[in-house]
Design a protein around this motif. Structure first.
Motif, PDB file in Angstrom:
ATOM      1  N   LEU A 115       1.537  -4.316  -8.411  1.00 57.20           N
ATOM      2  CA  LEU A 115       1.598  -4.482  -6.950  1.00 57.20           C
ATOM      3  C   LEU A 115       0.358  -5.224  -6.437  1.00 57.20           C
ATOM      4  CD1 LEU A 115       2.969  -0.979  -5.878  1.00 57.20           C
ATOM      5  CD2 LEU A 115       4.182  -3.168  -5.765  1.00 57.20           C
ATOM      6  N   LEU A 116      -0.799  -4.898  -6.989  1.00 55.25           N
ATOM      7  CA  LEU A 116      -2.033  -5.569  -6.582  1.00 55.25           C
ATOM      8  C   LEU A 116      -1.991  -7.055  -6.933  1.00 55.25           C
ATOM      9  CD1 LEU A 116      -4.921  -5.421  -5.447  1.00 55.25           C
ATOM     10  CD2 LEU A 116      -5.685  -4.862  -7.773  1.00 55.25           C
ATOM     11  N   ILE A 117      -1.546  -7.359  -8.142  1.00 53.09           N
ATOM     12  CA  ILE A 117      -1.465  -8.760  -8.575  1.00 53.09           C
ATOM     13  C   ILE A 117      -0.464  -9.533  -7.716  1.00 53.09           C
ATOM     14  CG2 ILE A 117      -0.737 -10.264 -10.478  1.00 53.09           C
ATOM     15  CD1 ILE A 117      -1.954  -8.069 -12.364  1.00 53.09           C
ATOM     16  N   VAL A 118       0.687  -8.912  -7.456  1.00 53.51           N
ATOM     17  CA  VAL A 118       1.691  -9.554  -6.597  1.00 53.51           C
ATOM     18  C   VAL A 118       1.100  -9.789  -5.203  1.00 53.51           C
ATOM     19  CG1 VAL A 118       3.892  -9.188  -5.398  1.00 53.51           C
ATOM     20  CG2 VAL A 118       3.722  -8.732  -7.843  1.00 53.51           C
ATOM     21  N   GLY A 119       0.409  -8.788  -4.666  1.00 54.65           N
ATOM     22  CA  GLY A 119      -0.200  -8.922  -3.343  1.00 54.65           C
ATOM     23  C   GLY A 119      -1.207 -10.051  -3.287  1.00 54.65           C
ATOM     24  N   ILE A 120      -2.027 -10.170  -4.305  1.00 60.75           N
ATOM     25  CA  ILE A 120      -3.028 -11.247  -4.339  1.00 60.75           C
ATOM     26  C   ILE A 120      -2.348 -12.609  -4.431  1.00 60.75           C
ATOM     27  CG2 ILE A 120      -4.861 -12.263  -5.762  1.00 60.75           C
ATOM     28  CD1 ILE A 120      -5.711  -9.325  -6.410  1.00 60.75           C
ATOM     29  N   CYS A 121      -1.349 -12.717  -5.296  1.00 55.44           N
ATOM     30  CA  CYS A 121      -0.654 -13.999  -5.464  1.00 55.44           C
ATOM     31  C   CYS A 121       0.105 -14.413  -4.200  1.00 55.44           C
ATOM     32  CB  CYS A 121       0.294 -13.930  -6.660  1.00 55.44           C
ATOM     33  SG  CYS A 121      -0.555 -13.797  -8.241  1.00 55.44           S
ATOM     34  N   SER A 133       0.829  -1.211   0.000  1.00 57.79           N
ATOM     35  CA  SER A 133       0.000   0.000   0.000  1.00 57.79           C
ATOM     36  C   SER A 133       0.860   1.255   0.000  1.00 57.79           C
ATOM     37  CB  SER A 133      -0.933   0.008   1.216  1.00 57.79           C
ATOM     38  OG  SER A 133      -1.812  -1.081   1.149  1.00 57.79           O
ATOM     39  N   ILE A 134       1.886   1.262   0.816  1.00 53.79           N
ATOM     40  CA  ILE A 134       2.797   2.411   0.856  1.00 53.79           C
ATOM     41  C   ILE A 134       3.461   2.587  -0.514  1.00 53.79           C
ATOM     42  CG2 ILE A 134       4.974   3.279   1.836  1.00 53.79           C
ATOM     43  CD1 ILE A 134       4.050   1.943   4.511  1.00 53.79           C
ATOM     44  N   SER A 135       3.891   1.478  -1.107  1.00 58.54           N
ATOM     45  CA  SER A 135       4.515   1.549  -2.433  1.00 58.54           C
ATOM     46  C   SER A 135       3.528   2.093  -3.469  1.00 58.54           C
ATOM     47  CB  SER A 135       4.990   0.159  -2.871  1.00 58.54           C
ATOM     48  OG  SER A 135       5.969  -0.320  -1.992  1.00 58.54           O
ATOM     49  N   ALA A 136       2.280   1.645  -3.399  1.00 62.32           N
ATOM     50  CA  ALA A 136       1.271   2.106  -4.359  1.00 62.32           C
ATOM     51  C   ALA A 136       0.985   3.599  -4.204  1.00 62.32           C
ATOM     52  CB  ALA A 136      -0.015   1.300  -4.186  1.00 62.32           C
ATOM     53  N   ILE A 137       1.049   4.092  -2.974  1.00 64.36           N
ATOM     54  CA  ILE A 137       0.828   5.520  -2.726  1.00 64.36           C
ATOM     55  C   ILE A 137       1.986   6.347  -3.283  1.00 64.36           C
ATOM     56  CG2 ILE A 137       0.706   7.272  -0.899  1.00 64.36           C
ATOM     57  CD1 ILE A 137      -0.864   5.134   0.761  1.00 64.36           C
ATOM     58  N   ILE A 138       3.198   5.850  -3.099  1.00 65.99           N
ATOM     59  CA  ILE A 138       4.391   6.568  -3.548  1.00 65.99           C
ATOM     60  C   ILE A 138       4.489   6.593  -5.076  1.00 65.99           C
ATOM     61  CG2 ILE A 138       6.919   6.498  -3.577  1.00 65.99           C
ATOM     62  CD1 ILE A 138       6.757   5.389  -0.700  1.00 65.99           C
ATOM     63  N   VAL A 139       4.145   5.472  -5.701  1.00 64.79           N
ATOM     64  CA  VAL A 139       4.280   5.342  -7.156  1.00 64.79           C
ATOM     65  C   VAL A 139       3.096   6.022  -7.842  1.00 64.79           C
ATOM     66  CG1 VAL A 139       4.278   3.674  -9.048  1.00 64.79           C
ATOM     67  CG2 VAL A 139       5.583   3.208  -6.988  1.00 64.79           C
ATOM     68  N   ASN A 140       3.392   6.731  -8.905  1.00 62.60           N
ATOM     69  CA  ASN A 140       2.348   7.439  -9.634  1.00 62.60           C
ATOM     70  C   ASN A 140       2.134   6.796 -11.005  1.00 62.60           C
ATOM     71  OD1 ASN A 140       0.390   9.325 -10.115  1.00 62.60           O
ATOM     72  ND2 ASN A 140       1.813  10.895 -10.807  1.00 62.60           N
ATOM     73  N   SER A 141       1.974   5.470 -11.009  1.00 57.05           N
ATOM     74  CA  SER A 141       1.800   4.747 -12.266  1.00 57.05           C
ATOM     75  C   SER A 141       0.726   3.684 -12.084  1.00 57.05           C
ATOM     76  CB  SER A 141       3.116   4.092 -12.685  1.00 57.05           C
ATOM     77  OG  SER A 141       2.903   3.179 -13.740  1.00 57.05           O
ATOM     78  N   LEU A 142      -0.285   3.738 -12.907  1.00 60.30           N
ATOM     79  CA  LEU A 142      -1.384   2.774 -12.818  1.00 60.30           C
ATOM     80  C   LEU A 142      -0.889   1.354 -13.070  1.00 60.30           C
ATOM     81  CD1 LEU A 142      -4.378   2.203 -12.460  1.00 60.30           C
ATOM     82  CD2 LEU A 142      -4.676   2.628 -14.909  1.00 60.30           C
ATOM     83  N   ILE A 143       0.012   1.199 -14.025  1.00 57.48           N
ATOM     84  CA  ILE A 143       0.531  -0.137 -14.348  1.00 57.48           C
ATOM     85  C   ILE A 143       1.281  -0.724 -13.154  1.00 57.48           C
ATOM     86  CG2 ILE A 143       2.180  -1.397 -15.786  1.00 57.48           C
ATOM     87  CD1 ILE A 143       1.347   0.461 -18.088  1.00 57.48           C
ATOM     88  N   VAL A 144       2.129   0.075 -12.526  1.00 56.91           N
ATOM     89  CA  VAL A 144       2.881  -0.410 -11.358  1.00 56.91           C
ATOM     90  C   VAL A 144       1.922  -0.750 -10.224  1.00 56.91           C
ATOM     91  CG1 VAL A 144       4.603   0.195  -9.620  1.00 56.91           C
ATOM     92  CG2 VAL A 144       4.994   0.799 -12.009  1.00 56.91           C
ATOM     93  N   ARG A 145       0.896   0.067 -10.029  1.00 53.79           N
ATOM     94  CA  ARG A 145      -0.095  -0.218  -8.983  1.00 53.79           C
ATOM     95  C   ARG A 145      -0.834  -1.525  -9.269  1.00 53.79           C
ATOM     96  NH1 ARG A 145      -2.370   5.932  -8.149  1.00 53.79           N
ATOM     97  NH2 ARG A 145      -0.635   6.624  -6.843  1.00 53.79           N
TER      98      ARG A 145
END
Length: 125
Positions: free
Chosen positions: A103-109, A88-100
């Motif tokens: 991160l979501l896919i990695v988190g789910i897996c 979540s912290i990484s997603a907030i810092i990053v300003n890229s939809l693809i990276v977010r």
């Protein structure tokens, strides 16, 4: 030390390093690296094998695996909390939809992997 043992020992040291990093980074699994390091040390150095098996931080991974006990529930819970907090912290810092999305896919897996691991049953004596 013969070349084969040197290779296994060096690989074991590298795997311990990756496992140690995995303790802090939830996207890098600790257990497979530690178990692989244990295997490598078993092929190269009995002293290193005993060290990792009795290590304060990594010994429980090996013993739980050898005894097929599973992962303690609190370790699963803490891993999931740490995983989603850091993602979540990484997603907030990053300003890229693809990276977010990545991160979501990695988190789910990773969450699925953690949840599918056998849960260690506590035995009351």
């Amino acid at each position: 030390m013969e070349p084969k043992k040197t290779v296994f020992f060096s690989l074991g040291v590298a795997l311990v390093g990756l496992g140690a990093v995995g303790v802090a980074l939830p996207i890098l699994p600790t257990t497979p690296f530690i178990l692989a390091a244990f295997f490598c040390f078993g092929k190269s150095s009995k002293r290193a094998e005993k060290w990792i098996e009795n290590n304060k931080y990594f010994g429980s991974y090996i013993n739980n695996y050898k005894e097929k006990k599973g992962v303690p529930l609190d370790v699963k819970r803490n891993s999931l909390i740490f995983l989603w907090l850091t993602l979540s912290i990484s997603a907030i810092i990053v300003n890229s939809l693809i990276v977010r999305l990545i991160l979501l896919i990695v988190g789910i897996c990773v969450s699925a992997h953690i949840l599918l691991l056998k849960t260690k049953k506590d035995t009351i004596k």
